[in-house]
Design an enzyme around this catalytic site. Structure first.
Site, PDB file in Angstrom:
ATOM      1  N   HIS A 135    -122.748  38.440 -28.984  1.00  0.00           N
ATOM      2  CA  HIS A 135    -121.398  37.902 -29.062  1.00  0.00           C
ATOM      3  C   HIS A 135    -121.013  37.640 -30.523  1.00  0.00           C
ATOM      4  O   HIS A 135    -121.859  37.668 -31.419  1.00  0.00           O
ATOM      5  CB  HIS A 135    -121.283  36.589 -28.273  1.00  0.00           C
ATOM      6  CG  HIS A 135    -121.588  36.716 -26.817  1.00  0.00           C
ATOM      7  ND1 HIS A 135    -120.682  37.221 -25.905  1.00  0.00           N
ATOM      8  CD2 HIS A 135    -122.703  36.403 -26.102  1.00  0.00           C
ATOM      9  CE1 HIS A 135    -121.223  37.218 -24.692  1.00  0.00           C
ATOM     10  NE2 HIS A 135    -122.450  36.723 -24.784  1.00  0.00           N
ATOM     11  N   ASP A 138    -113.684  36.189 -33.331  1.00  0.00           N
ATOM     12  CA  ASP A 138    -112.592  36.679 -34.182  1.00  0.00           C
ATOM     13  C   ASP A 138    -111.466  35.655 -34.102  1.00  0.00           C
ATOM     14  O   ASP A 138    -110.881  35.456 -33.036  1.00  0.00           O
ATOM     15  CB  ASP A 138    -112.143  38.050 -33.673  1.00  0.00           C
ATOM     16  CG  ASP A 138    -110.803  38.519 -34.243  1.00  0.00           C
ATOM     17  OD1 ASP A 138    -110.272  37.869 -35.164  1.00  0.00           O
ATOM     18  OD2 ASP A 138    -110.285  39.538 -33.747  1.00  0.00           O
ATOM     19  N   HIS A 140    -107.763  34.826 -35.038  1.00  0.00           N
ATOM     20  CA  HIS A 140    -106.518  35.418 -35.519  1.00  0.00           C
ATOM     21  C   HIS A 140    -105.902  34.584 -36.645  1.00  0.00           C
ATOM     22  O   HIS A 140    -105.005  35.058 -37.339  1.00  0.00           O
ATOM     23  CB  HIS A 140    -105.519  35.553 -34.371  1.00  0.00           C
ATOM     24  CG  HIS A 140    -105.871  36.610 -33.385  1.00  0.00           C
ATOM     25  ND1 HIS A 140    -104.983  37.084 -32.446  1.00  0.00           N
ATOM     26  CD2 HIS A 140    -107.028  37.305 -33.185  1.00  0.00           C
ATOM     27  CE1 HIS A 140    -105.565  38.020 -31.706  1.00  0.00           C
ATOM     28  NE2 HIS A 140    -106.810  38.158 -32.123  1.00  0.00           N
ATOM     29  N   HIS A 175    -111.138  34.997 -30.070  1.00  0.00           N
ATOM     30  CA  HIS A 175    -111.819  35.670 -28.962  1.00  0.00           C
ATOM     31  C   HIS A 175    -113.086  36.340 -29.454  1.00  0.00           C
ATOM     32  O   HIS A 175    -113.298  36.511 -30.657  1.00  0.00           O
ATOM     33  CB  HIS A 175    -110.897  36.693 -28.278  1.00  0.00           C
ATOM     34  CG  HIS A 175    -110.428  37.808 -29.166  1.00  0.00           C
ATOM     35  ND1 HIS A 175    -111.155  38.952 -29.381  1.00  0.00           N
ATOM     36  CD2 HIS A 175    -109.281  37.953 -29.890  1.00  0.00           C
ATOM     37  CE1 HIS A 175    -110.489  39.760 -30.207  1.00  0.00           C
ATOM     38  NE2 HIS A 175    -109.350  39.175 -30.532  1.00  0.00           N
ATOM     39  N   CYS A 176    -113.919  36.713 -28.513  1.00  0.00           N
ATOM     40  CA  CYS A 176    -115.124  37.473 -28.827  1.00  0.00           C
ATOM     41  C   CYS A 176    -114.741  38.932 -29.063  1.00  0.00           C
ATOM     42  O   CYS A 176    -113.869  39.465 -28.374  1.00  0.00           O
ATOM     43  CB  CYS A 176    -116.122  37.347 -27.676  1.00  0.00           C
ATOM     44  SG  CYS A 176    -117.763  38.020 -28.031  1.00  0.00           S
ATOM     45  N   HIS A 185    -115.413  41.587 -22.994  1.00  0.00           N
ATOM     46  CA  HIS A 185    -115.650  40.173 -23.285  1.00  0.00           C
ATOM     47  C   HIS A 185    -114.366  39.354 -23.181  1.00  0.00           C
ATOM     48  O   HIS A 185    -114.368  38.252 -22.621  1.00  0.00           O
ATOM     49  CB  HIS A 185    -116.275  40.019 -24.671  1.00  0.00           C
ATOM     50  CG  HIS A 185    -117.723  40.374 -24.719  1.00  0.00           C
ATOM     51  ND1 HIS A 185    -118.672  39.584 -25.320  1.00  0.00           N
ATOM     52  CD2 HIS A 185    -118.404  41.439 -24.208  1.00  0.00           C
ATOM     53  CE1 HIS A 185    -119.868  40.143 -25.185  1.00  0.00           C
ATOM     54  NE2 HIS A 185    -119.716  41.279 -24.526  1.00  0.00           N
ATOM     55  N   MET A 190    -113.661  35.241 -22.530  1.00  0.00           N
ATOM     56  CA  MET A 190    -114.175  34.754 -23.811  1.00  0.00           C
ATOM     57  C   MET A 190    -113.067  34.713 -24.861  1.00  0.00           C
ATOM     58  O   MET A 190    -113.005  35.541 -25.776  1.00  0.00           O
ATOM     59  CB  MET A 190    -115.341  35.617 -24.264  1.00  0.00           C
ATOM     60  CG  MET A 190    -116.319  34.862 -25.131  1.00  0.00           C
ATOM     61  SD  MET A 190    -117.874  35.748 -25.291  1.00  0.00           S
ATOM     62  CE  MET A 190    -118.752  34.568 -26.317  1.00  0.00           C
ATOM     63  N   HIS A 295     -92.415  29.997 -17.999  1.00  0.00           N
ATOM     64  CA  HIS A 295     -91.172  29.398 -17.525  1.00  0.00           C
ATOM     65  C   HIS A 295     -91.509  28.084 -16.837  1.00  0.00           C
ATOM     66  O   HIS A 295     -92.443  28.011 -16.028  1.00  0.00           O
ATOM     67  CB  HIS A 295     -90.470  30.342 -16.537  1.00  0.00           C
ATOM     68  CG  HIS A 295     -89.272  29.741 -15.869  1.00  0.00           C
ATOM     69  ND1 HIS A 295     -88.042  29.664 -16.492  1.00  0.00           N
ATOM     70  CD2 HIS A 295     -89.108  29.181 -14.638  1.00  0.00           C
ATOM     71  CE1 HIS A 295     -87.172  29.080 -15.661  1.00  0.00           C
ATOM     72  NE2 HIS A 295     -87.796  28.781 -14.535  1.00  0.00           N
ATOM     73  N   GLU A 319     -85.011  29.130 -21.284  1.00  0.00           N
ATOM     74  CA  GLU A 319     -85.412  29.111 -19.871  1.00  0.00           C
ATOM     75  C   GLU A 319     -86.763  29.788 -19.679  1.00  0.00           C
ATOM     76  O   GLU A 319     -87.609  29.332 -18.914  1.00  0.00           O
ATOM     77  CB  GLU A 319     -84.347  29.790 -19.003  1.00  0.00           C
ATOM     78  CG  GLU A 319     -84.031  31.216 -19.420  1.00  0.00           C
ATOM     79  CD  GLU A 319     -82.988  31.873 -18.544  1.00  0.00           C
ATOM     80  OE1 GLU A 319     -83.053  31.693 -17.321  1.00  0.00           O
ATOM     81  OE2 GLU A 319     -82.107  32.572 -19.097  1.00  0.00           O
ATOM     82  N   THR A 320     -86.959  30.917 -20.337  1.00  0.00           N
ATOM     83  CA  THR A 320     -88.203  31.680 -20.284  1.00  0.00           C
ATOM     84  C   THR A 320     -88.444  32.237 -21.677  1.00  0.00           C
ATOM     85  O   THR A 320     -87.503  32.612 -22.363  1.00  0.00           O
ATOM     86  CB  THR A 320     -88.101  32.841 -19.274  1.00  0.00           C
ATOM     87  OG1 THR A 320     -87.776  32.314 -17.984  1.00  0.00           O
ATOM     88  CG2 THR A 320     -89.408  33.625 -19.171  1.00  0.00           C
ATOM     89  N   HIS A 346     -93.359  34.075 -15.442  1.00  0.00           N
ATOM     90  CA  HIS A 346     -92.196  34.484 -14.657  1.00  0.00           C
ATOM     91  C   HIS A 346     -92.149  35.982 -14.363  1.00  0.00           C
ATOM     92  O   HIS A 346     -91.091  36.518 -14.009  1.00  0.00           O
ATOM     93  CB  HIS A 346     -90.885  34.034 -15.303  1.00  0.00           C
ATOM     94  CG  HIS A 346     -89.824  33.693 -14.288  1.00  0.00           C
ATOM     95  ND1 HIS A 346     -89.138  34.651 -13.576  1.00  0.00           N
ATOM     96  CD2 HIS A 346     -89.355  32.511 -13.846  1.00  0.00           C
ATOM     97  CE1 HIS A 346     -88.269  34.073 -12.763  1.00  0.00           C
ATOM     98  NE2 HIS A 346     -88.385  32.768 -12.911  1.00  0.00           N
TER      99      HIS A 346
END
Length: 380
Positions: A135, A138, A140, A175-176, A185, A190, A295, A319-320, A346
């Site tokens: 494993h 990463d 971002h 994330h992995c 993964h 993960m 939403h 709303e969304t 939604h």
């Protein structure tokens, strides 16, 4: 242990396409970290960091978030976090559907980490020898070396420590991402998120401070569980045994389950998120793999950073909102009525048929001016 693991990994991952993409980057990054020929100012940077205050953080299990200040107190600090990788069997629904999940700290999603822009994140990543697989992680939010993925590859029984400077304000996915195994993964659970707050705290982009009373973290997860010839979900003895069948389902791009926080119903009923009328709530929502459309039924996003980056002026009265795959977003809302609010993806098929739904239970006094029943339902 290492030789035995490598044989297992070759059996599982032979011919994986992404290995060729990531391996040269990882090799170059490791050489650099071990003193390759790239010139750096590492010594000076290490000396500067050594002078900073260090804060050890106890992470909370989602949807909850560890205590933190919304405005930075003093200068930059080094925040110490620990993530222990756990490969575990999880139940996805009330039918007993199983998945061999890969997790950070045992939860899907992994815990939300909170720092301020300009702080340093120092992460200890532990891969216990009881695990089967290799494993890494990463971020971002990080700069260079595949977001830290190239410097954190750990086999079972290994530990590594990564430090990076949080230079961008916002909410970000982590994330992995090991060579050849990235989608497996990520779609096995993960992933998680980190929130890097502006040092002055959140604002509406026009000078108005935004202070939240509560913060919740919703991690949306798509799972791909194989079925047998009769259409029943299959069960496996180990994560490695499930690989080939799971990969076949993944390639259809059709999830069997799309859930919030690891399982159908994880955030509904007795597990509903709590709030009171008048409280300001920040909802952090991540999806490491697929697009989503959060939403709040009966409410709104007063302020929304759909792609999660706090230097951008937030959208208002939404709303969304749309969160692209591989992104974390944030929405700020003041609850104005009591009752149960459904918080959903939604794409309503994904919400009601596949599981991407949560509830907020809000207490307080009803306001007839906002809504009232003029004529109750009855016969014509």
């Amino acid at each position: 242990m290492t030789e035995q693991f490598q044989m297992t990994r070759r059996t599982i991952l032979g011919g994986a396409a992404l290995a060729g993409v990531l391996t040269p980057i990882i090799a170059a990054s490791v050489a650099h970290a071990e003193g390759g020929d790239i010139q750096t100012n590492a010594s000076a940077a290490a000396a500067d960091v050594a002078k900073l205050e260090r804060v050890k953080v106890e992470l909370a299990k989602p949807p909850f978030v560890h205590p933190h200040s919304q405005k930075a107190e003093g200068g930059p600090k080094v925040y110490e976090f620990t993530l222990t990788i756990e490969e575990k069997k999880m139940i996805l629904d009330d039918q007993g559907t199983e998945v061999h999940a890969m997790t950070f700290n045992g939860s899907v999603p992994g815990p939300l980490m909170v720092v301020h822009q300009g702080d340093y994140v120092e992460l200890a990543l532990i891969n216990p020898e009881t695990n089967e697989l290799q494993h890494n992680i990463d971020f971002h939010s990080a700069t260079g070396a595949l977001g830290g993925g190239a410097l954190t590859v750990v086999n079972p029984g290994e530990r590594t420590v990564l430090r990076f400077k949080a230079t961008k304000a916002g909410v970000f996915v982590y994330h992995c991402a090991p060579p050849g195994m990235v989608p497996w993964h990520v779609t096995s659970g993960m992933n998680g998120a980190i929130m890097v707050l502006p040092r002055e705290g959140l604002t509406d982009g026009h000078g108005k401070e935004l202070t939240y009373d509560r913060v919740y973290y919703v991690g949306e997860q798509d799972f791909y569980v194989p079925c047998d010839a009769d259409g029943n979900y299959k069960k496996y003895e180990s994560v490695g045994e499930s690989y080939a069948d799971t990969l076949e389902v993944m390639r259809t791009l059709t999830p069997s389950h799309i859930v919030f926080n690891g399982a159908v119903g994880a955030l509904t009923g007795d597990n509903a998120l709590q709030a009171k009328v008048g409280e300001k709530v920040l909802i952090v929502h991540s999806q490491a793999n697929r697009d989503t459309r959060p939403h709040l039924i009966g409410g709104h996003g007063d302020y929304v950073w759909a792609t999660g980056k706090f230097r951008n002026i937030p959208d208002v009265d939404q709303e969304t909102w749309f969160i692209p795959g591989g992104t974390a977003g944030a929405a700020f809302y003041t609850f104005e009525q009591p009752g149960i609010y459904a918080y959903v993806n939604h794409n309503l098929i994904e919400a009601f048929e596949l599981g991407a739904a949560a509830h907020f239970t809000v207490t307080g006094d009803w306001n007839d001016d906002l809504m009232t029943s003029v004529v109750p339902p009855g016969g014509v």
